[in-house]
Design an enzyme around this catalytic site. Structure first.
Site, mmCIF file in Angstrom:
data_model
loop_
_atom_site.group_PDB
_atom_site.id
_atom_site.type_symbol
_atom_site.label_atom_id
_atom_site.label_comp_id
_atom_site.label_asym_id
_atom_site.label_seq_id
_atom_site.Cartn_x
_atom_site.Cartn_y
_atom_site.Cartn_z
ATOM 1 N N GLU A 99 0.830 -1.206 0.000
ATOM 2 C CA GLU A 99 0.000 0.000 0.000
ATOM 3 C C GLU A 99 0.863 1.254 0.000
ATOM 4 O O GLU A 99 1.937 1.292 0.582
ATOM 5 C CB GLU A 99 -0.922 -0.014 1.225
ATOM 6 C CG GLU A 99 -1.969 -1.110 1.105
ATOM 7 C CD GLU A 99 -3.004 -1.082 2.206
ATOM 8 O OE1 GLU A 99 -4.143 -1.467 1.928
ATOM 9 O OE2 GLU A 99 -2.696 -0.687 3.340
ATOM 10 N N CYS A 112 3.592 8.543 1.148
ATOM 11 C CA CYS A 112 4.184 7.589 2.084
ATOM 12 C C CYS A 112 4.346 6.258 1.354
ATOM 13 O O CYS A 112 3.351 5.657 0.936
ATOM 14 C CB CYS A 112 3.264 7.455 3.296
ATOM 15 S SG CYS A 112 3.853 6.251 4.494
ATOM 16 N N CYS A 119 7.307 -6.925 6.902
ATOM 17 C CA CYS A 119 8.461 -6.411 7.640
ATOM 18 C C CYS A 119 9.043 -7.531 8.478
ATOM 19 O O CYS A 119 8.315 -8.341 9.038
ATOM 20 C CB CYS A 119 8.030 -5.245 8.533
ATOM 21 S SG CYS A 119 9.433 -4.350 9.245
ATOM 22 N N CYS A 123 7.812 -4.954 15.635
ATOM 23 C CA CYS A 123 7.371 -3.892 16.547
ATOM 24 C C CYS A 123 5.944 -4.214 16.988
ATOM 25 O O CYS A 123 5.072 -4.492 16.157
ATOM 26 C CB CYS A 123 7.441 -2.532 15.868
ATOM 27 S SG CYS A 123 9.116 -2.128 15.334
ATOM 28 N N CYS A 126 2.636 -2.291 15.554
ATOM 29 C CA CYS A 126 2.518 -2.009 14.117
ATOM 30 C C CYS A 126 1.820 -3.152 13.402
ATOM 31 O O CYS A 126 2.160 -4.328 13.601
ATOM 32 C CB CYS A 126 3.920 -1.803 13.531
ATOM 33 S SG CYS A 126 3.882 -1.458 11.765
ATOM 34 N N CYS A 346 -1.041 5.855 9.822
ATOM 35 C CA CYS A 346 0.252 5.227 10.163
ATOM 36 C C CYS A 346 0.026 3.881 10.839
ATOM 37 O O CYS A 346 -0.803 3.759 11.721
ATOM 38 C CB CYS A 346 1.024 6.068 11.168
ATOM 39 S SG CYS A 346 1.309 7.717 10.650
HETATM 40 N N1 SAH Z 1 10.472 0.449 9.768
HETATM 41 C C1 SAH Z 1 10.550 1.872 9.683
HETATM 42 C C2 SAH Z 1 9.606 2.406 8.653
HETATM 43 C C3 SAH Z 1 8.156 2.144 8.946
HETATM 44 S S1 SAH Z 1 7.523 3.645 9.446
HETATM 45 C C4 SAH Z 1 10.365 2.489 11.029
HETATM 46 O O1 SAH Z 1 10.105 1.762 11.986
HETATM 47 O O2 SAH Z 1 10.529 3.686 11.173
HETATM 48 C C5 SAH Z 1 6.493 3.167 10.549
HETATM 49 C C6 SAH Z 1 6.072 4.353 11.370
HETATM 50 O O3 SAH Z 1 4.674 4.229 11.486
HETATM 51 C C7 SAH Z 1 6.640 4.255 12.782
HETATM 52 O O4 SAH Z 1 7.548 5.209 13.090
HETATM 53 C C8 SAH Z 1 5.489 4.583 13.609
HETATM 54 O O5 SAH Z 1 5.636 5.927 13.894
HETATM 55 C C9 SAH Z 1 4.297 4.504 12.780
HETATM 56 N N2 SAH Z 1 3.385 3.478 13.259
HETATM 57 C C10 SAH Z 1 3.493 2.139 13.175
HETATM 58 N N3 SAH Z 1 2.416 1.558 13.697
HETATM 59 C C11 SAH Z 1 1.612 2.551 14.104
HETATM 60 C C12 SAH Z 1 0.332 2.588 14.692
HETATM 61 N N4 SAH Z 1 -0.337 1.487 14.922
HETATM 62 N N5 SAH Z 1 -0.193 3.782 14.985
HETATM 63 C C13 SAH Z 1 0.481 4.903 14.698
HETATM 64 N N6 SAH Z 1 1.671 4.933 14.111
HETATM 65 C C14 SAH Z 1 2.230 3.769 13.833
#
Ligand code: SAH
Length: 374
Positions: A99, A112, A119, A123, A126, A346
């Protein structure tokens, strides 16, 4: 009897930055300046058909048609949110889709993009992590998201927005797909392609320390760090990569990344999770941790997804957290949640991942034993 002609695979020219294209043309016995001409056709004029590339000789056009192609990811769906956010589901191959999201704001339009199918990091907050991992994206699939979005935006009625900024904050950890991500970034910054300034392209990482140092050698795009916790004990839980590269080492790498460049700042991303990392104590700890780092903190309200154990912090808690770190001297913005109605916020990007890590399977088994449904 007819013998089937062996079809050789065509080279997808979206896989090359200018340097790569120059090398490819040279190998074909052509002049390297063809690279710049070709990039203009593809990225600036939106032309994919070699026949139309009128400043190339007829014989070169024929040669290109025979040996090369410009193959973009296929758009499966396009959803437009009430707030103008647009999300595309792009099909890459039979089992995998990703996406890409466009977020229009008053003074900019941010795209974005994803860097991997799923991945490999886990985390805990996420949704991409829940899907497991399949593979790295090719350069053509990374820059292809920009090409597709750029062209599609021109076709959406009443949409005058253009892509002014690109963030690598979609699916995947960009620094674990280093070479392809760097080549795609080169195309974003390339004058004959999108010509974006390094300040308008941001790579977001969970903190792959050696790769941050490598990135400084080859690129100078803006860097965002997904910090999410002010101490190692908590960050180990939220961002398991922290067990390998703890906070102190990651922040030192960030400092090295911007060293020698005045005025540059690291963006620190901090997702606020209710009752987990959003207390005044956490805020004070964050101030102590970051006070000497040139940075701006981006507070992100958690966006829930099915099966998550976390909830969004109350607005009052977000305000309280924000006030403490602002008083502590940190430059801070709170990210507005956009495109919620189309699951484009996000951490909500999902796509379709043919999981090779068996993570989805393990989770299902765990849920079966705990009786939880996802
Ligand atoms: N792997 C990289 C790039 C992915 S960016 C990284 O970790 O930075 C992912 C971004 O999305 C993270 O910094 C986080 O800020 C955001 N993110 C991930 N899951 C989220 C969620 N459930 N709610 C809000 N932001 C989230």
């Amino acid at each position: 009897m007819t013998i089937p002609v062996q079809q050789h695979e065509k080279v997808n020219l979206l896989n090359f930055d200018r340097q790569g294209l120059q090398a490819w043309f040279t190998e074909m016995g052509e002049k390297p300046f063809r690279a710049a001409q070709l990039m203009k056709w593809i990225y600036q004029f939106g032309v994919d058909d070699f026949v139309e590339m009128s400043n190339l000789s007829k014989s070169l056009r024929e040669k290109l048609a025979q040996q090369a192609e410009i193959r973009l990811p296929e758009v499966v769906t396009e959803q437009v949110s009430d707030d103008g956010t647009v999300k595309w589901l792009l099909r890459l191959d039979s089992g995998n889709s990703i996406e890409t999201v466009f977020i229009p704001e008053n003074d900019r339009g941010t795209l974005c993009i994803s860097s991997q199918v799923g991945c490999a990091l886990e985390c805990s907050f996420c949704s991409t992590a829940q899907q497991g991992f399949n593979r790295n994206l090719e350069v053509a699939e990374i820059i292809g998201q920009v090409v597709v979005a750029n062209r599609a935006l021109k076709c959406i009625p009443r949409n005058e927005r253009v892509i002014s900024n690109i963030v690598l904050m979609g699916m995947g950890e960009p620094l674990l797909n280093f070479d392809n991500v760097v080549t795609a970034i080169n195309i974003m910054l390339e004058d004959n392609a999108y010509g974006l300034s390094k300040r308008r392209v941001t790579l977001s990482t969970s903190g792959v320390v050696p790769a941050i140092d490598r990135l400084k050698q080859v690129s100078d795009v803006s860097l965002a760090l997904s910090l999410h916790a002010p101490n190692d004990a908590l960050r180990n839980e939220l961002v398991p990569l922290n067990q390998k590269y703890p906070i102190k080492e990651v922040l030192a790498a960030c400092r090295r990344y911007i060293s020698g460049e005045t005025k540059r700042k690291i963006t620190i991303e901090y997702v606020l999770l209710d009752g987990v990392n959003d207390s005044p104590q956490h805020a004070r700890e964050l101030v102590r941790l970051l006070k000497s780092l040139p940075c701006k903190v981006n507070l992100i309200p958690f966006n829930p997804f099915p099966g998550t154990k976390y909830t969004t912090s109350a607005e009052a808690a977000i305000e309280r957290f924000r006030n403490i770190i602002v008083k502590g001297g940190l430059v801070t913005t709170t990210r507005k949640t956009r495109g919620e109605d189309i699951d484009a916020a996000c951490g909500q990007l999902a796509g379709k991942v043919q999981d090779k890590t068996r993570r989805t399977l393990r989770r299902q088994q765990k849920n079966m034993t705990t009786g939880r449904t996802v």
